[in-house]
Design a protein around this motif. Sequence first.
Motif, PDB file in Angstrom:
ATOM      1  N   GLU A 373       0.818  -1.212   0.000  1.00  0.00           N
ATOM      2  CA  GLU A 373       0.000   0.000   0.000  1.00  0.00           C
ATOM      3  C   GLU A 373       0.850   1.260   0.000  1.00  0.00           C
ATOM      4  OE1 GLU A 373      -4.046  -1.698   2.145  1.00  0.00           O
ATOM      5  OE2 GLU A 373      -2.716  -0.376   3.276  1.00  0.00           O
ATOM      6  N   ALA A 374       2.028   1.197   0.589  1.00  0.00           N
ATOM      7  CA  ALA A 374       2.906   2.365   0.608  1.00  0.00           C
ATOM      8  C   ALA A 374       3.315   2.787  -0.799  1.00  0.00           C
ATOM      9  CB  ALA A 374       4.148   2.073   1.446  1.00  0.00           C
ATOM     10  N   HIS A 375       3.236   1.851  -1.744  1.00  0.00           N
ATOM     11  CA  HIS A 375       3.628   2.137  -3.131  1.00  0.00           C
ATOM     12  C   HIS A 375       2.434   2.049  -4.072  1.00  0.00           C
ATOM     13  CE1 HIS A 375       7.575   1.995  -1.420  1.00  0.00           C
ATOM     14  NE2 HIS A 375       7.396   0.752  -1.051  1.00  0.00           N
ATOM     15  N   ASP A 376       1.232   2.131  -3.509  1.00  0.00           N
ATOM     16  CA  ASP A 376       0.010   2.185  -4.301  1.00  0.00           C
ATOM     17  C   ASP A 376      -0.192   0.936  -5.146  1.00  0.00           C
ATOM     18  OD1 ASP A 376      -2.376   3.446  -4.941  1.00  0.00           O
ATOM     19  OD2 ASP A 376      -1.542   4.469  -6.693  1.00  0.00           O
ATOM     20  N   MET A 377       0.268  -0.211  -4.650  1.00  0.00           N
ATOM     21  CA  MET A 377       0.065  -1.476  -5.350  1.00  0.00           C
ATOM     22  C   MET A 377      -1.245  -2.111  -4.899  1.00  0.00           C
ATOM     23  SD  MET A 377       3.749  -3.320  -4.888  1.00  0.00           S
ATOM     24  CE  MET A 377       5.296  -2.406  -5.011  1.00  0.00           C
ATOM     25  N   ALA A 378      -2.001  -2.639  -5.843  1.00  0.00           N
ATOM     26  CA  ALA A 378      -3.132  -3.478  -5.492  1.00  0.00           C
ATOM     27  C   ALA A 378      -2.612  -4.801  -4.933  1.00  0.00           C
ATOM     28  CB  ALA A 378      -4.001  -3.740  -6.717  1.00  0.00           C
ATOM     29  N   TRP A 379      -3.392  -5.400  -4.013  1.00  0.00           N
ATOM     30  CA  TRP A 379      -2.989  -6.687  -3.464  1.00  0.00           C
ATOM     31  C   TRP A 379      -4.200  -7.603  -3.321  1.00  0.00           C
ATOM     32  CZ3 TRP A 379      -5.801  -7.535   0.867  1.00  0.00           C
ATOM     33  CH2 TRP A 379      -6.112  -6.474   1.723  1.00  0.00           C
ATOM     34  N   ALA A 380      -3.926  -8.906  -3.361  1.00  0.00           N
ATOM     35  CA  ALA A 380      -4.954  -9.911  -3.107  1.00  0.00           C
ATOM     36  C   ALA A 380      -4.374 -10.949  -2.151  1.00  0.00           C
ATOM     37  CB  ALA A 380      -5.400 -10.584  -4.406  1.00  0.00           C
ATOM     38  N   MET A 381      -4.993 -11.103  -1.000  1.00  0.00           N
ATOM     39  CA  MET A 381      -4.513 -12.102  -0.050  1.00  0.00           C
ATOM     40  C   MET A 381      -4.997 -13.486  -0.480  1.00  0.00           C
ATOM     41  SD  MET A 381      -6.924 -12.360   3.287  1.00  0.00           S
ATOM     42  CE  MET A 381      -6.277 -14.029   3.420  1.00  0.00           C
ATOM     43  N   TRP A 382      -4.252 -14.499  -0.066  1.00  0.00           N
ATOM     44  CA  TRP A 382      -4.592 -15.895  -0.352  1.00  0.00           C
ATOM     45  C   TRP A 382      -5.084 -16.521   0.935  1.00  0.00           C
ATOM     46  CZ3 TRP A 382      -5.096 -18.291  -4.850  1.00  0.00           C
ATOM     47  CH2 TRP A 382      -5.234 -19.691  -4.844  1.00  0.00           C
ATOM     48  N   GLU A 383      -6.318 -16.916   1.012  1.00  0.00           N
ATOM     49  CA  GLU A 383      -7.468 -16.763   0.169  1.00  0.00           C
ATOM     50  C   GLU A 383      -8.704 -16.639   1.029  1.00  0.00           C
ATOM     51  OE1 GLU A 383      -9.041 -20.214  -1.905  1.00  0.00           O
ATOM     52  OE2 GLU A 383      -7.544 -21.465  -0.921  1.00  0.00           O
ATOM     53  N   PHE A 384      -9.884 -16.609   0.413  1.00  0.00           N
ATOM     54  CA  PHE A 384     -11.127 -16.362   1.139  1.00  0.00           C
ATOM     55  C   PHE A 384     -11.467 -17.496   2.099  1.00  0.00           C
ATOM     56  CE2 PHE A 384     -15.901 -16.742   1.093  1.00  0.00           C
ATOM     57  CZ  PHE A 384     -16.137 -15.688   1.957  1.00  0.00           C
ATOM     58  N   SER A 385     -11.548 -18.701   1.607  1.00  0.00           N
ATOM     59  CA  SER A 385     -11.965 -19.808   2.477  1.00  0.00           C
ATOM     60  C   SER A 385     -11.360 -21.113   2.010  1.00  0.00           C
ATOM     61  CB  SER A 385     -13.491 -19.931   2.481  1.00  0.00           C
ATOM     62  OG  SER A 385     -13.908 -21.038   3.264  1.00  0.00           O
ATOM     63  N   ASN A 386     -10.635 -21.771   2.899  1.00  0.00           N
ATOM     64  CA  ASN A 386     -10.155 -23.131   2.650  1.00  0.00           C
ATOM     65  C   ASN A 386      -9.815 -23.779   3.987  1.00  0.00           C
ATOM     66  OD1 ASN A 386      -7.251 -22.953   3.391  1.00  0.00           O
ATOM     67  ND2 ASN A 386      -7.135 -21.492   1.713  1.00  0.00           N
ATOM     68  N   PRO A 387      -9.677 -25.097   4.015  1.00  0.00           N
ATOM     69  CA  PRO A 387      -9.351 -25.771   5.281  1.00  0.00           C
ATOM     70  C   PRO A 387      -7.864 -25.987   5.491  1.00  0.00           C
ATOM     71  CG  PRO A 387     -10.009 -27.396   3.649  1.00  0.00           C
ATOM     72  CD  PRO A 387     -10.062 -26.056   2.959  1.00  0.00           C
TER      73      PRO A 387
END
Length: 414
Positions: A373-387
């Motif tokens: 975020e400090a460099h205005d990059m988009a990010w996507a965390m891994w992931e929404f739902s898994n076991p």
Amino acid sequence: MRRFALALLVLSALATPSEGAPALHRGVGVHEWLNWAPLAEDGSYRRPPYRSIEQWLSGARPISDWPPTDPFETIRSLGFDFVRLSVDPGPLLASSGAERQETLDVLKSAVGHVTGAGLSVVFDLHAVTQKPEHSLDALESRADSYGALAYRKMVADVAGMLATLDIDRVALEPYNEPAFYPCEGQGTGEWQKVMSETVAAIRAVSADLTIVATGACGGSITGLVDLDPNFDDPNILYSFHMYEPHSFTHQRLDDPKAFGSGLPWPAETSTAEIVLETLKARMEAAGLSEVEQTSNLLAVQPIVDDYFRENWGEEQLDTWFAEALEWAAAHEISSSRLFMGEFGAILISEDGRMGAYDADRLRYLEAVRTQAEAHDMAWAMWEFSNPYGMSLIEPTGPAVPDARMLQALGLGDQ
């Protein structure tokens, strides 16, 4: 750090993506819905392909665990603005004519469902291993091979489908974590041809669709900086995945009975001796013999020693991000067109065989997210739902978000 500051100075003057590109900021990967496409009894892909949302949600837990709300409305309400939607390309590669059109129609409806919830979509063609002929290994071939040509034709068909949608809400990521090792400029250069020709195939269909390009070497920063973006245009984002150091984010040994967990973040908050003593206590509690414990410790000690010798923390993250920033600056690409498409860390398992303690994991997630975020990059965390230990949704019991993880992602007040 001097090089890092220079990269920031140059990047601050560069252009941002065109107004037609999706406004991506904070995203989450959805991997279990449209990936691992179900197979029929004869081993072919089931028709029509892919799972329904209900089949996805009930795949790893009772459907009664889930609230009655739509999962994508939930994602939006938590403060995310896009989903990185993993899609198994197998059903597309295995079909042609009317069957391929049926597959595209299913995927078009799925993307429309997500955008209808107020989210943008990064459409991630994410090859998996269940059918070897459509796995990532099968894609590692010369740019002019039959398989590579067939894949690019499929990508062009997907681009044509996405271009009929709200084009400022979708982006196409044609490859996930391509290999093409070795890295650091020692490869054959074949991946450069593959990526360049894939961009050309998409641009022959749509001049405006946002493309997410990636380097080889598992989609790492090392692979990114080997890439020559000679195909660049304002609607191309450049992806990297951040799992550095892998010894922290994926703490485990190959033997499923072995123990390899408990590295801290940052390293300075503990010692190698404490980590090894804790592992030994866990092995004793699990009933491992002295011989088994000794063998396990011999396997894990070099990993632990390397981690503490390198003293992993904020300074090392600075160095990794600086590589991507300097590459972008050298090619006059804004840092806002760098895309951190995956990051995460495995949570320690109940038996302590694998993963990071939650407090360490959360500190790591916050540190990586803050860097992007400090460099205005988009990010996507891994992931929404898994076991499997990398999940925004609690893995057992009521399917509710992990509140502490949301805070680490800067979404705690949503």
